[in-house]
Motif scaffolding. Structure first.
Motif, PDB file in Angstrom:
ATOM      1  N   VAL A   1      18.616 -10.175 114.238  1.00 48.73           N
ATOM      2  CA  VAL A   1      17.401 -10.392 113.455  1.00 48.73           C
ATOM      3  C   VAL A   1      16.855  -9.024 113.074  1.00 48.73           C
ATOM      4  O   VAL A   1      16.629  -8.183 113.950  1.00 48.73           O
ATOM      5  N   VAL A   2      16.661  -8.801 111.779  1.00 51.93           N
ATOM      6  CA  VAL A   2      16.162  -7.496 111.328  1.00 51.93           C
ATOM      7  C   VAL A   2      14.670  -7.610 111.046  1.00 51.93           C
ATOM      8  O   VAL A   2      14.255  -8.303 110.124  1.00 51.93           O
ATOM      9  N   GLY A   3      13.865  -6.935 111.864  1.00 50.73           N
ATOM     10  CA  GLY A   3      12.423  -6.964 111.677  1.00 50.73           C
ATOM     11  C   GLY A   3      11.750  -7.836 112.711  1.00 50.73           C
ATOM     12  O   GLY A   3      11.928  -9.056 112.717  1.00 50.73           O
ATOM     13  N   ALA A   4      10.959  -7.206 113.611  1.00 51.91           N
ATOM     14  CA  ALA A   4      10.293  -7.954 114.686  1.00 51.91           C
ATOM     15  C   ALA A   4       8.838  -8.201 114.314  1.00 51.91           C
ATOM     16  O   ALA A   4       7.915  -7.831 115.038  1.00 51.91           O
ATOM     17  N   GLY A   5       8.637  -8.816 113.152  1.00 55.81           N
ATOM     18  CA  GLY A   5       7.274  -9.095 112.702  1.00 55.81           C
ATOM     19  C   GLY A   5       6.923 -10.558 112.859  1.00 55.81           C
ATOM     20  O   GLY A   5       7.303 -11.203 113.841  1.00 55.81           O
ATOM     21  N   ALA A   6       6.201 -11.080 111.853  1.00 54.16           N
ATOM     22  CA  ALA A   6       5.731 -12.466 111.918  1.00 54.16           C
ATOM     23  C   ALA A   6       6.908 -13.434 111.992  1.00 54.16           C
ATOM     24  O   ALA A   6       6.994 -14.259 112.908  1.00 54.16           O
ATOM     25  N   ALA A   7       7.832 -13.329 111.040  1.00 55.70           N
ATOM     26  CA  ALA A   7       8.950 -14.276 110.999  1.00 55.70           C
ATOM     27  C   ALA A   7      10.021 -13.927 112.018  1.00 55.70           C
ATOM     28  O   ALA A   7      10.506 -14.791 112.753  1.00 55.70           O
TER      29      ALA A   7
ATOM     30  N   CYS B   1      17.425 -12.214 124.520  1.00 56.58           N
ATOM     31  CA  CYS B   1      17.011 -11.434 123.346  1.00 56.58           C
ATOM     32  C   CYS B   1      16.829  -9.971 123.713  1.00 56.58           C
ATOM     33  O   CYS B   1      16.056  -9.636 124.612  1.00 56.58           O
ATOM     34  N   ASP B   2      17.550  -9.114 123.021  1.00 60.20           N
ATOM     35  CA  ASP B   2      17.476  -7.673 123.251  1.00 60.20           C
ATOM     36  C   ASP B   2      16.653  -7.055 122.125  1.00 60.20           C
ATOM     37  O   ASP B   2      17.121  -6.985 120.985  1.00 60.20           O
ATOM     38  N   LEU B   3      15.420  -6.646 122.445  1.00 62.08           N
ATOM     39  CA  LEU B   3      14.550  -6.006 121.452  1.00 62.08           C
ATOM     40  C   LEU B   3      14.929  -4.531 121.356  1.00 62.08           C
ATOM     41  O   LEU B   3      14.841  -3.808 122.337  1.00 62.08           O
ATOM     42  N   ARG B   4      15.368  -4.104 120.178  1.00 58.09           N
ATOM     43  CA  ARG B   4      15.782  -2.707 119.980  1.00 58.09           C
ATOM     44  C   ARG B   4      14.826  -2.039 118.999  1.00 58.09           C
ATOM     45  O   ARG B   4      14.868  -2.310 117.811  1.00 58.09           O
ATOM     46  N   THR B   5      13.953  -1.174 119.537  1.00 62.89           N
ATOM     47  CA  THR B   5      12.950  -0.521 118.683  1.00 62.89           C
ATOM     48  C   THR B   5      13.497   0.790 118.129  1.00 62.89           C
ATOM     49  O   THR B   5      14.483   1.328 118.626  1.00 62.89           O
ATOM     50  N   GLU B   6      12.815   1.294 117.100  1.00 60.32           N
ATOM     51  CA  GLU B   6      13.199   2.525 116.403  1.00 60.32           C
ATOM     52  C   GLU B   6      14.642   2.457 115.915  1.00 60.32           C
ATOM     53  O   GLU B   6      15.390   3.428 115.995  1.00 60.32           O
ATOM     54  N   CYS B   7      15.008   1.287 115.450  1.00 57.00           N
ATOM     55  CA  CYS B   7      16.323   1.059 114.849  1.00 57.00           C
ATOM     56  C   CYS B   7      16.108   0.692 113.375  1.00 57.00           C
ATOM     57  O   CYS B   7      15.433  -0.293 113.075  1.00 57.00           O
ATOM     58  N   VAL B   8      16.645   1.495 112.495  1.00 58.33           N
ATOM     59  CA  VAL B   8      16.418   1.314 111.055  1.00 58.33           C
ATOM     60  C   VAL B   8      17.669   0.716 110.421  1.00 58.33           C
ATOM     61  O   VAL B   8      18.735   1.350 110.421  1.00 58.33           O
ATOM     62  N   ALA B   9      17.529  -0.505 109.892  1.00 57.04           N
ATOM     63  CA  ALA B   9      18.691  -1.167 109.294  1.00 57.04           C
ATOM     64  C   ALA B   9      19.147  -0.429 108.040  1.00 57.04           C
ATOM     65  O   ALA B   9      18.325  -0.059 107.195  1.00 57.04           O
TER      66      ALA B   9
ATOM     67  N   TYR C   1      22.947  -0.203 111.452  1.00 58.18           N
ATOM     68  CA  TYR C   1      21.617   0.412 111.575  1.00 58.18           C
ATOM     69  C   TYR C   1      21.697   1.776 112.226  1.00 58.18           C
ATOM     70  O   TYR C   1      22.700   2.125 112.861  1.00 58.18           O
ATOM     71  N   PHE C   2      20.658   2.550 112.003  1.00 61.08           N
ATOM     72  CA  PHE C   2      20.563   3.886 112.604  1.00 61.08           C
ATOM     73  C   PHE C   2      19.639   3.850 113.809  1.00 61.08           C
ATOM     74  O   PHE C   2      18.564   3.263 113.773  1.00 61.08           O
ATOM     75  N   GLN C   3      20.105   4.475 114.885  1.00 66.22           N
ATOM     76  CA  GLN C   3      19.245   4.702 116.044  1.00 66.22           C
ATOM     77  C   GLN C   3      19.470   6.145 116.474  1.00 66.22           C
ATOM     78  O   GLN C   3      20.621   6.526 116.764  1.00 66.22           O
TER      79      GLN C   3
END
Lengths: 172, 373
Positions: free
Chosen positions: B10-16, B247-255, B271-273
């Motif tokens: 899932v790309v983007g940990a926002g509303a959706a 679910c593995d939340l991966r922050t500061e990862c830019v698709a 993605y870039f990390q």
């Protein structure tokens, strides 16, 4: 002394050569970015934009120069060149139009002068990169930020604007 | 680096994205939830009017950052660009952190009105527009609205808005009490024959699912909620998703792009990390990065079958983006109406959303969150 002049700031007095009559504690602030003269111009400009009244200090006295000195080195860095050019240009424009430097105008005279700047009637050879009008418009924004924003950013000393608005309790 | 294949990315940990990740993880799928921002705490931003999501003169409070996320904006000719910072007015930044916009939103929690799903049927072929009906109706979506309101936490008063669609059940929580200003406006609107009601809010009015009720400080829109009464996905479904262990939340990862196979099916995300390019293969790819960033990712995902970007062979990706159209009015009153309580937006009416003579559509009217000096 007129009512306008009663509200003259300490730094303005310093500029006016009144230093000798002030106690030692009134010595110049340590500025990181601004020159003493620039800081005086910012203070005077800010007090013209948000003037003091009987109960509340104006934006200059509340620390606009501290806000400018701190933020123009930080998040507002990209505006630093504008003030570097614009503050002396404003002073020179006052000299051209009123035969007095900006700091030597009374509060009433400053307002009259700035109304001409605001109306686009003060443009001249001092302004090449941008207009006096756009400079003043920008300065209004930054002065408003200093005065109504959090005291931690340099302006709004002792939360004077929040107290004036009656919102101090809800702002923390 | 290529990672082992999982069920879903899932790309983007926002509303959706937060909600989708939770649903998939709860169903037992192995999910990677990518977020280009960080998981932010309240203390990072506090209640700073000059450093918030609505006023960002001293920098964006919820990302992207001036130091790292400069954009080049075309100015004039195709080869002339100027640098624009996230805190410049021309950037149009969206919140970039875990929870996305829901971390700093005002948290009005509207359902579409039934007519909103049938704009073309209602208003016809409007010249100069691409007006269309939604492919589903209010009735079909109603159970899912109800589920989202339960999972996220919404307070409101059933039946108070005569224009809302039928609801199978009550709001999960009662409405927040009206402020002095909202009470005044409600009385005035009723006197004018309108139908004001308490705004449905994704803010707890009482303790709900492990989070406290609203303490009624006035800092909702633009700020993170100090007590987590505001129902951000960062404080509701995302922690529940990671708590499943799936679910593995991966922050500061830019698709960078959605990867596709030779048949044009999505096979994962690159993605870039920390400047390293990582490939995450997955059976399912969800693109949920907001109305501006989702199209950007799709347009950047070019392949032999999709030379103009993924799903863009008809050149519609990124078109028809619609923001909030906003207009406001201020009034001076004889008495003091400010009581300093939040959320400031508390009362609304939907009398003018539809059925305005000679006008396509309309809008709701509400009192405003923040009026800056």
């Amino acid at each position: 002394m007129s009512d306008d002049e009663l509200h003259i700031t300490r730094r303005t007095l310093v500029a006016a050569g009144a230093l000798a009559s002030l106690p030692a504690t009134a010595s110049a602030h340590e500025w990181q970015l601004l020159t003493e003269h620039q800081a005086e111009l910012v203070t005077a400009l800010a007090d013209a934009i948000v003037p003091p009244d009987d109960n509340t200090p104006g934006a200059g006295e509340a620390g606009a120069a501290d806000y400018f000195d701190k933020q123009l080195r930080g998040p507002l860095k990209r505006f630093e060149p504008i003030y570097h050019l614009g503050l002396p240009a404003l002073d020179a424009t006052a000299q051209r139009l009123t035969a007095k430097g900006f700091l030597y105008l009374s509060a009433t005279e400053r307002t009259a002068f700035l109304e001409r700047v605001e109306a686009g009637e003060a443009e001249g050879p001092e302004w090449s990169e941008f207009t006096a009008q756009s400079f003043f418009r920008r300065a209004i924004q930054h002065v408003m930020q200093s005065y109504y924003g959090s005291p931690k950013h340099g302006g709004n000393r002792d939360a004077v604007s929040w107290k004036m608005l009656g919102v101090e309790d809800s702002m923390h | 680096m290529k990672l082992p294949k999982i069920d879903a990315v899932v790309v983007g940990a926002g509303a959706a994205g937060g909600i989708v990740a939770y649903e998939l993880a709860q169903a037992g799928l192995q999910v990677a939830l990518l977020e280009r921002g960080r998981n932010q705490s309240f203390s990072e931003t506090g209640h700073d009017e000059l450093h918030s999501q609505r006023t960002w003169v001293l920098g964006t409070a919820f990302g992207p950052a001036d130091a790292t996320d400069i954009r080049l904006v075309r100015s004039g000719s195709a080869t002339e660009f100027r640098k624009v910072l996230p805190s410049d007015s021309g950037y149009g930044h969206t919140a970039t952190c875990v929870g996305g916009g829901t971390k700093s939103y005002g948290a009005m929690a509207w359902r579409f009105l039934p007519q909103d799903f049938r704009m073309r049927s209602t208003y016809g072929d409007v010249a100069g527009s691409t007006l269309a009906d939604w492919p589903l109706s209010y009735k079909e979506l109603e159970p899912y609205y109800a589920k989202a309101e339960r999972e996220i936490g919404v307070s409101g008063q059933r039946g108070a808005n005569p224009f809302e669609g039928p609801r199978a059940g009550d709001y999960p929580m009662p409405p927040l009490p009206l402020s002095k200003e909202a009470s005044f406006l409600r009385t005035a609107a009723e006197r004018m024959g309108h139908h004001p009601f308490p705004i449905p809010m994704a803010i707890n009015s009482v303790d709900y699912m492990g989070r406290p009720g609203c303490t009624q400080c006035p800092h909702c829109v633009g700020f993170a909620c100090e007590v987590l009464a505001k129902s951000s996905t960062a404080d509701t479904v995302i922690p529940r998703a990671t708590a499943t262990g799936n679910c593995d939340l991966r922050t500061e990862c830019v698709a960078k792009e959605v990867l596709t196979d030779e048949r044009g099916r999505a096979t994962g995300v690159a993605y870039f990390q920390d400047r390293e390019l990582i490939e995450q293969p997955a059976d399912v790819v969800i693109v949920s990065c907001s109305a501006t960033e989702s199209p950007r990712l799709l347009l950047n995902s070019k392949s032999r079958l999709f030379p103009q970007g993924l799903g863009n062979n008809n050149d519609w990706v990124g078109r028809n983006i619609q923001g909030h159209a906003y207009s406001g009015a201020m009034g001076l009153f004889d008495q003091d109406l400010y009581d300093g309580t939040g959320p400031a937006a508390r009362v609304a009416l939907c009398d003018f959303n539809h059925g305005n003579d000679g006008i396509i559509g309309g809008g709701m009217i509400a009192n405003e969150f923040i009026r800056l000096p």
